[in-house]
Every structure is written in structure tokens, then in C-alpha cells.
Design a protein around this motif. Sequence first.
Motif, PDB file in Angstrom:
ATOM      1  N   LEU A 132      -1.559  -3.428  -2.364  1.00 17.20           N
ATOM      2  CA  LEU A 132      -0.441  -4.337  -2.095  1.00 17.20           C
ATOM      3  C   LEU A 132      -0.882  -5.468  -1.171  1.00 17.20           C
ATOM      4  O   LEU A 132      -0.406  -6.590  -1.263  1.00 17.20           O
ATOM      5  CB  LEU A 132       0.729  -3.567  -1.476  1.00 17.20           C
TER       6      LEU A 132
ATOM      7  N   GLU B 181      -3.813  -6.833  -1.203  1.00 23.48           N
ATOM      8  CA  GLU B 181      -4.502  -7.802  -2.060  1.00 23.48           C
ATOM      9  C   GLU B 181      -3.500  -8.647  -2.832  1.00 23.48           C
ATOM     10  O   GLU B 181      -3.671  -9.855  -2.995  1.00 23.48           O
ATOM     11  CB  GLU B 181      -5.409  -7.067  -3.051  1.00 23.48           C
ATOM     12  N   MET B 182      -2.448  -7.966  -3.296  1.00 22.73           N
ATOM     13  CA  MET B 182      -1.400  -8.689  -4.022  1.00 22.73           C
ATOM     14  C   MET B 182      -0.836  -9.789  -3.124  1.00 22.73           C
ATOM     15  O   MET B 182      -0.692 -10.946  -3.536  1.00 22.73           O
ATOM     16  CB  MET B 182      -0.326  -7.690  -4.444  1.00 22.73           C
TER      17      MET B 182
ATOM     18  N   PHE C 219       1.183 -14.781   0.545  1.00 25.18           N
ATOM     19  CA  PHE C 219       2.324 -14.449   1.402  1.00 25.18           C
ATOM     20  C   PHE C 219       2.050 -14.967   2.808  1.00 25.18           C
ATOM     21  O   PHE C 219       0.936 -14.825   3.312  1.00 25.18           O
ATOM     22  CB  PHE C 219       2.502 -12.921   1.485  1.00 25.18           C
TER      23      PHE C 219
ATOM     24  N   ARG D  22       6.196 -13.006   6.013  1.00 22.73           N
ATOM     25  CA  ARG D  22       6.601 -12.411   4.745  1.00 22.73           C
ATOM     26  C   ARG D  22       5.837 -11.114   4.478  1.00 22.73           C
ATOM     27  O   ARG D  22       6.385 -10.128   3.998  1.00 22.73           O
ATOM     28  CB  ARG D  22       6.290 -13.437   3.647  1.00 22.73           C
TER      29      ARG D  22
ATOM     30  N   ARG E  17       7.133  -8.386   6.859  1.00 20.76           N
ATOM     31  CA  ARG E  17       8.492  -7.945   6.581  1.00 20.76           C
ATOM     32  C   ARG E  17       8.602  -7.205   5.252  1.00 20.76           C
ATOM     33  O   ARG E  17       9.309  -6.209   5.144  1.00 20.76           O
ATOM     34  CB  ARG E  17       9.408  -9.168   6.569  1.00 20.76           C
ATOM     35  N   HIS E  18       7.905  -7.687   4.253  1.00 17.21           N
ATOM     36  CA  HIS E  18       8.134  -7.137   2.918  1.00 17.21           C
ATOM     37  C   HIS E  18       7.027  -6.211   2.429  1.00 17.21           C
ATOM     38  O   HIS E  18       7.231  -5.457   1.479  1.00 17.21           O
ATOM     39  CB  HIS E  18       8.319  -8.276   1.918  1.00 17.21           C
ATOM     40  N   VAL E  19       5.862  -6.296   3.020  1.00 13.77           N
ATOM     41  CA  VAL E  19       4.753  -5.450   2.552  1.00 13.77           C
ATOM     42  C   VAL E  19       4.427  -4.351   3.567  1.00 13.77           C
ATOM     43  O   VAL E  19       4.368  -3.176   3.214  1.00 13.77           O
ATOM     44  CB  VAL E  19       3.491  -6.298   2.259  1.00 13.77           C
TER      45      VAL E  19
ATOM     46  N   PRO F 292       7.974  -1.990   5.366  1.00 15.69           N
ATOM     47  CA  PRO F 292       8.548  -0.899   4.560  1.00 15.69           C
ATOM     48  C   PRO F 292       7.611   0.306   4.431  1.00 15.69           C
ATOM     49  O   PRO F 292       8.071   1.437   4.285  1.00 15.69           O
ATOM     50  CB  PRO F 292       8.782  -1.551   3.190  1.00 15.69           C
ATOM     51  N   GLN F 293       6.297   0.046   4.505  1.00 17.76           N
ATOM     52  CA  GLN F 293       5.353   1.168   4.414  1.00 17.76           C
ATOM     53  C   GLN F 293       5.302   1.946   5.722  1.00 17.76           C
ATOM     54  O   GLN F 293       5.037   3.149   5.736  1.00 17.76           O
ATOM     55  CB  GLN F 293       3.948   0.656   4.077  1.00 17.76           C
TER      56      GLN F 293
END
Lengths: 245, 244
Positions: A141, A143-144, A150, A154, A157-159, A162-163
Motif C-alpha cells: 500500500l 508503494e501504491m 499521495f 493524505r 490519514r488514509h494509508v 487505518p492500519q
Amino acid sequence: MTRIVSLCLFVALWQVGALLLGPRYLPEPMAVAATLLAEARSGALAFNLGVTLARVLAGFSLAMVIGSALGVALGRLTWLDRLVDPWLVIVLNTPALVVIMFAYIWGGLNEVSALAAITLNKLPNAVVTLREGARALDPALDEMAKVFVFSRLRRWRHVVAPQLAPYFAAAARGGLALVWKIVLVVELLGRPNGVGFKMNEAFQLFDLRLLLAYALPFVALMILVESFVLRPAERSASWWRRHGA
Amino acid sequence: MALEIEIARKAFRLADRGERIVFDRFSLSVAEGSIVALLGPSGCGKSSLLRIIAGLDTDFSGVVTNRPARVGMAFQEPRLLPWRSVADNLRLAAPGLTDEALAALLAAFELEGRGGDYPGQLSLGLARRAALARAFAVEPELMLLDEPFASLDRALHLRLRALLAQRIGAKKITALIATHDLDDALLLADEIIFLEPAPARIRGRLPIPAPRGSRDENLTKLRASAAIYQVNDAPGNGNSEGAT
């Protein structure tokens, strides 16, 4: 339903035990309730519970914030982890009592030393849990996020967040149970108020009714926090797992 | 400006202290706006090449020049954020995406009505389509597709390939598609680059001038034109006539 039956059974056993042992060893539930009521009327119960709760919340928050930041840093930076890990093991294995005594001797018998002692006792636990979380971050993720450029905010907050959320929730849950036990010892050793202080007073008078009158509402309060604040928070941290696999 | 890839050397360290050389004096130039398929057996370095071009792997000696700013990529796995809805996954990758553009993209990849779903609720085929939609959402100047049809069943594979051929031809973008399936390469690319197993070397380049729309009926002829490169297919990937 079973829980209520179980609780009733507990009180019934207590009553039987009190009858068998006598008030010197185990006061009856009604006698404890009377003492509890008297303490509540005088305002002492609310005051001491409030003071203790404030210490629990302050120490807990401090330890969670500092511990999370440090834990994530250790999980990401191998060299820092190698440097700090031995210290962490030392602090993890130092008895809470020793940390508290050092805090009081170095800092004096004041609120700051108390808070420092509480925070230091919880800290390594939060660090270790969040370090695991940071180590388990999915590089795929990451790498994505890199390919799709990002921004830093971002990405966090989003990657990343949440993990880490389930680890944070686990640290918080285990942490509260640990912190409130430590707070009582801290109060017993060097504060002039709070539940721990009152328990010490009860112990010196061998007053089991007073001891239980403070122990029970405190335990009840912690159970309430656990089941109505922490558990829902933990569930919401991993809500997305319930959407399929 | 053509995308230029120069790799003097790229090696992976192995667990037993040895190393496996993936690229040794490898160079490739991809003209702007052309769609190139990288065809080769599994493990020949296709994914490594895409990762180097994407800038994800910087542990090599060499240089990639003229890499455009906006890159779209579809990995071998969908790599969607499981805690965000499909629509949010697209929006996060492409912040400027309007609601109309989002709806159009979802429609183009046959994901109508699935925007609110979470990746865990999608089948692999749907998740792959969502990942492809995300790659297109950023309006990339360079598109990198790593085995976009891997582990899909045959029917889905064909449908998704048709979808992609349509989509990729509609916009002028440079694209590299890594695949081990000759038909995928023949139907999607302007040029096929045949790679040898590691250390990767270009065995040959096959331009395909035929317009994408007319390739399906000429597939047999196209396969024959590729036969000189002795493509050995892995069993079970659907190309029965590719091998000599």
C-alpha cells in the motif's frame, strides 16, 4: 442476561461468605453499601474518585501520545530501534514500585512526579504495541501511495492511520487496566487524596468496609469506561473488516 | 519525448549471500504515446522493470529519463485501500476527479453502482477493474500495467482485455504492459518487446501496425508473425497456437 445472573450469584456468595467469616474478615454487602452511601453523602467519595480518575486520564493520555509516537518511530527506523530497544526492555521489566519511588525521590512528593511515574509505567507497553503496528504496515500500500503521489497528510490519514488503529485500540485497552492499578499505588505512596490514599487509610485502620466502599465504585467505573468507551472504539477501529473478507 | 530506460546493473541479494542479476546493461526506449507490451516468462524481470520505471525501486545503477509527472499504475494485486470505498479509493489517487468523471470511469469499467462498496465486498475481477479505473483516474501520461489479468478466469480475462483495449486506444498515453500472455500483447500493444529470462535481454521487437479494433479476427495471423520469436507459453494460459 447471563451476566446479570452471574453478578447476582457473586453478591449471594459474598453474603454467605460474610456470614461464615464474620465482619472482621468480610463485611456484609449491606454494611459496605451503608458506608459507601455515607462517603457519597459527605462528598468524599466523589472527590477522591474524581481526583483518581483525573490522574488515570492524564497519565493514560500522556503515555498513549508519547508511546505511540515513539513506537511508530521505532517500527520505521531500524537504527533507532536497535538503540532504544535495550532500554525499553529494562523499563518494561522494572517493577512499577521502583519507578514510582524514584519519581518521588527525584521529583519530590508532588503531582508532577506522580504523573511522570504513571506515564513511565505505561509507556513501554504502548511503545511495544505500536512498534508492532508500524512493523506490520503493508509495503504494497505504501508503494501504491508513492505511485499515485499521495501527499504526506493524505498518506498518514488514509494509508497509515487505518492500519495502526487496531494496534492503538489494543494498547489503549490493555493500558487502562494497567494505569488505574498503578495510579492507586502512586496515590498510596505519596499523594494526600484519591482512592489509593483512602484505601491506605482504610488499611491502617483495618477497616474493610471503607476499603470495599472505595474499591467497588472504582472497579465499576473502570468497567463502564472499558465497555462503553474503549470497546466501541476498538470495534470502530476495525469496522471495515466486517465488509467482507 | 521518448521514455529512456538505461539500467547498467540490477541485482537482488539472495538469502544465501549470493545475488541474482536481473538486468545487466539493459536499455529500452519507449516513444511517447506508444503502447508497448513486455512479453516474457515469469521471473524474467518484467515487474522489476515496471517498478524501476515507476520510481519504486531505486536500488539499481542506471537512469530513467523523461518519466512524466503523472503516472498511473496497476499492480499485480489490486492494492486498494480496504478501509475506503471504491469511489474514495479513486478520489484519493486523483484528488481533482469530478463526480461526473468518477461516474464515467466506473461506468467504463462496468462498476456502476459499486462506488460505495468496500474492496472486501468485491470479487477479484471487480477489484482489478477498480484498480484499473484508479490508474486511469489520474489521467496518466504514462500507464504501467503489471500482469493486469493475472489469476482471472478466462471469460473475465477476455472481457477485461477488451475493455482495456478500448480504453487505452481512446486516449493518447504511453503505456507499458507486462504480460506472459502472447494474445494480450498482440491485442493491446503497438509493439511487443520479447524478453529473455534473467538477466533480461531484448530478444526482439515486433511492431503491430494493424488497428486495435480489427485485431480480433486476425489473431491467428498475428500469432504467426510472432512465431519467429519462439514464444514458449506457460501451460494453461490460453494461447494454444502461440508456440512454434
